[in-house]
Enzyme design. Structure first.
Site, PDB file in Angstrom:
ATOM      1  N   THR A 193       0.196 -11.434 -23.976  1.00  0.00           N
ATOM      2  CA  THR A 193       1.088 -10.270 -23.999  1.00  0.00           C
ATOM      3  C   THR A 193       2.392 -10.568 -23.255  1.00  0.00           C
ATOM      4  O   THR A 193       2.829  -9.808 -22.379  1.00  0.00           O
ATOM      5  CB  THR A 193       0.390  -9.041 -23.389  1.00  0.00           C
ATOM      6  OG1 THR A 193      -0.102  -9.377 -22.081  1.00  0.00           O
ATOM      7  CG2 THR A 193      -0.767  -8.580 -24.264  1.00  0.00           C
ATOM      8  N   HIS A 205      -4.987 -15.084 -15.865  1.00  0.00           N
ATOM      9  CA  HIS A 205      -5.399 -13.708 -16.149  1.00  0.00           C
ATOM     10  C   HIS A 205      -6.814 -13.726 -16.726  1.00  0.00           C
ATOM     11  O   HIS A 205      -7.097 -14.468 -17.675  1.00  0.00           O
ATOM     12  CB  HIS A 205      -4.428 -13.083 -17.143  1.00  0.00           C
ATOM     13  CG  HIS A 205      -4.555 -11.603 -17.274  1.00  0.00           C
ATOM     14  ND1 HIS A 205      -5.695 -10.993 -17.769  1.00  0.00           N
ATOM     15  CD2 HIS A 205      -3.677 -10.601 -16.988  1.00  0.00           C
ATOM     16  CE1 HIS A 205      -5.519  -9.679 -17.778  1.00  0.00           C
ATOM     17  NE2 HIS A 205      -4.306  -9.410 -17.304  1.00  0.00           N
ATOM     18  N   GLU A 258       5.155  -8.593 -13.986  1.00  0.00           N
ATOM     19  CA  GLU A 258       4.244  -9.633 -14.475  1.00  0.00           C
ATOM     20  C   GLU A 258       4.856 -10.399 -15.644  1.00  0.00           C
ATOM     21  O   GLU A 258       4.650 -11.614 -15.766  1.00  0.00           O
ATOM     22  CB  GLU A 258       2.907  -9.019 -14.883  1.00  0.00           C
ATOM     23  CG  GLU A 258       1.855 -10.039 -15.283  1.00  0.00           C
ATOM     24  CD  GLU A 258       0.496  -9.407 -15.521  1.00  0.00           C
ATOM     25  OE1 GLU A 258      -0.283  -9.325 -14.554  1.00  0.00           O
ATOM     26  OE2 GLU A 258       0.234  -8.977 -16.671  1.00  0.00           O
ATOM     27  N   ALA A 310       0.865  -1.183   0.000  1.00  0.00           N
ATOM     28  CA  ALA A 310       0.000   0.000   0.000  1.00  0.00           C
ATOM     29  C   ALA A 310       0.899   1.229   0.000  1.00  0.00           C
ATOM     30  O   ALA A 310       1.123   1.865   1.029  1.00  0.00           O
ATOM     31  CB  ALA A 310      -0.919  -0.009   1.216  1.00  0.00           C
ATOM     32  N   VAL A 311       1.432   1.535  -1.177  1.00  0.00           N
ATOM     33  CA  VAL A 311       2.423   2.600  -1.319  1.00  0.00           C
ATOM     34  C   VAL A 311       1.784   3.818  -1.970  1.00  0.00           C
ATOM     35  O   VAL A 311       0.967   3.699  -2.883  1.00  0.00           O
ATOM     36  CB  VAL A 311       3.622   2.101  -2.142  1.00  0.00           C
ATOM     37  CG1 VAL A 311       4.646   3.209  -2.355  1.00  0.00           C
ATOM     38  CG2 VAL A 311       4.277   0.910  -1.445  1.00  0.00           C
ATOM     39  N   ASP A 356      -5.432  -2.979  -4.536  1.00  0.00           N
ATOM     40  CA  ASP A 356      -6.596  -2.307  -5.132  1.00  0.00           C
ATOM     41  C   ASP A 356      -7.650  -3.320  -5.577  1.00  0.00           C
ATOM     42  O   ASP A 356      -8.178  -3.268  -6.683  1.00  0.00           O
ATOM     43  CB  ASP A 356      -6.173  -1.406  -6.294  1.00  0.00           C
ATOM     44  CG  ASP A 356      -5.363  -2.125  -7.347  1.00  0.00           C
ATOM     45  OD1 ASP A 356      -4.812  -3.210  -7.050  1.00  0.00           O
ATOM     46  OD2 ASP A 356      -5.276  -1.609  -8.481  1.00  0.00           O
TER      47      ASP A 356
END
Length: 334
Positions: A226, A214, A284, A103-104, A194
């Site tokens: 991707t 995903h 990722e 949580a930056v 989030d």
């Protein structure tokens, strides 16, 4: 007589030297025995005798989705597991789960909902340690926690670019896995902040190493993934390779396996940086490269990573367990 006294003195001194050494060895041995998590000898504990439906060899639990990878790792969907049986097995092992979350900067605003929904749905009935990494420890909310659950706040630096915050997560998790986590928990779950827990997320996900499909690519062929396609990057995956596309927002496993994964990804990113290249999807991309060549022992279906606002709720998804929170990405990241 003098030689005899000298011999006795030497023998007595030797005994005095051996005694502390023996005590030290015994203390160390006892400490090691007590420290071996989930490996105690003796009675295995009470066994649940609850009746449950017999598994039917000729009746698959799901016929509409893939439930097993070619390397025999289960793919976890609703209807493929008995949570009561699994809960009993993990309680017998006295399992403790660590949940890491970063949580930056402005992302600290998501922490309250994340923790509140985790208390409702994440590993309910099991011992949990929340590891909150933040540059704003004073802004960490006070959320009531259930029995056997606690929160640890760990201060980290922030970075100007959100991409750097994301990539340095691998370095931080790798470091703390080696220095702290391995002494405190049996499994690590690494999650984005989030998000919110919307339904049950429990011990069915735990394994040596797990990744999550995903939600945007679970129906796609590998040519559409991707992946990083530039050979100059350490995250490079050729067009004719790839099993699935995994989400960087939810992965985990045993502490040692998570350490291996995060250390390898961090080292690859450092090498890319030295060569003046950054993978297309940052950490990722490196996660996907790692899981291609170090196969996960469990794969989580998109039930465990979903965005209802973008993707709706298709009938194939019996439950939506861990979901994105609506947000203005530009405002949060800047």
């Amino acid at each position: 007589m003098k030689d005899l006294r000298f011999g006795r003195l030497k023998c007595y001194s030797l005994h005095l030297g051996i005694l502390p050494l023996t005590v030290l060895v015994l203390v160390f041995f006892c400490f090691v025995c007590l420290s071996l998590r989930s490996q105690e000898w003796g009675h295995p504990g009470a066994v649940n005798r609850k009746a449950y439906p017999q598994p039917r060899v000729l009746t698959p639990t799901r016929t509409d989705v893939l439930v097993l990878t070619p390397w025999l790792a289960p793919i976890i969907w609703e209807g493929t597991f008995d949570i009561d049986t699994l809960n009993e097995q993990f309680r017998l092992r006295n399992t403790t789960i660590g949940l890491t979350v970063f949580a930056v900067k402005k992302y600290v605003v998501f922490l309250k909902l994340f923790l509140e929904t985790a208390e409702q749905h994440f590993m309910v009935g099991h011992k949990v340690i929340y590891y909150v990494f933040t540059d704003r420890p004073a802004d960490v909310p006070q959320v009531p926690l259930g029995a056997g659950r606690r929160l640890v706040v760990l201060t980290v630096r922030n970075y100007t670019r959100w991409q750097d915050v994301s990539m340095h997560r691998m370095e931080v998790i790798s470091h703390f896995s080696e220095q702290r986590f391995r002494h405190e928990v049996d499994y690590l779950v690494c999650a984005d902040v989030d998000m919110k827990f919307r339904d049950h997320v429990g011990v069915e996900i735990l394994s040596a190493l797990f990744g999550t499909l995903h939600p945007g690519f679970y129906r796609s062929r590998r040519e559409s993934f991707t992946y990083e396609r530039r050979p100059q990057s350490q995250a490079y995956i050729p067009w004719d390779q790839g099993d699935f596309y995994y989400m960087g927002a939810f992965f985990g496993g045993s502490v040692v396996e998570v350490h291996h994964l995060t250390k390898a990804c961090h080292q690859a990113m450092v090498e890319d940086q030295a060569n003046g290249i950054e993978a297309v999807w940052h950490d990722e991309s490196h996660l996907n490269k790692y899981l291609l060549y170090h196969k996960p022992t469990k794969v989580l279906s998109p039930e465990y990573m979903w965005d209802q606002q973008l993707l709706g709720w298709p009938s194939i998804m019996k439950k939506l367990r861990y979901v994105a929170v609506p947000k203005n990405h530009q405002a949060i990241r800047n």
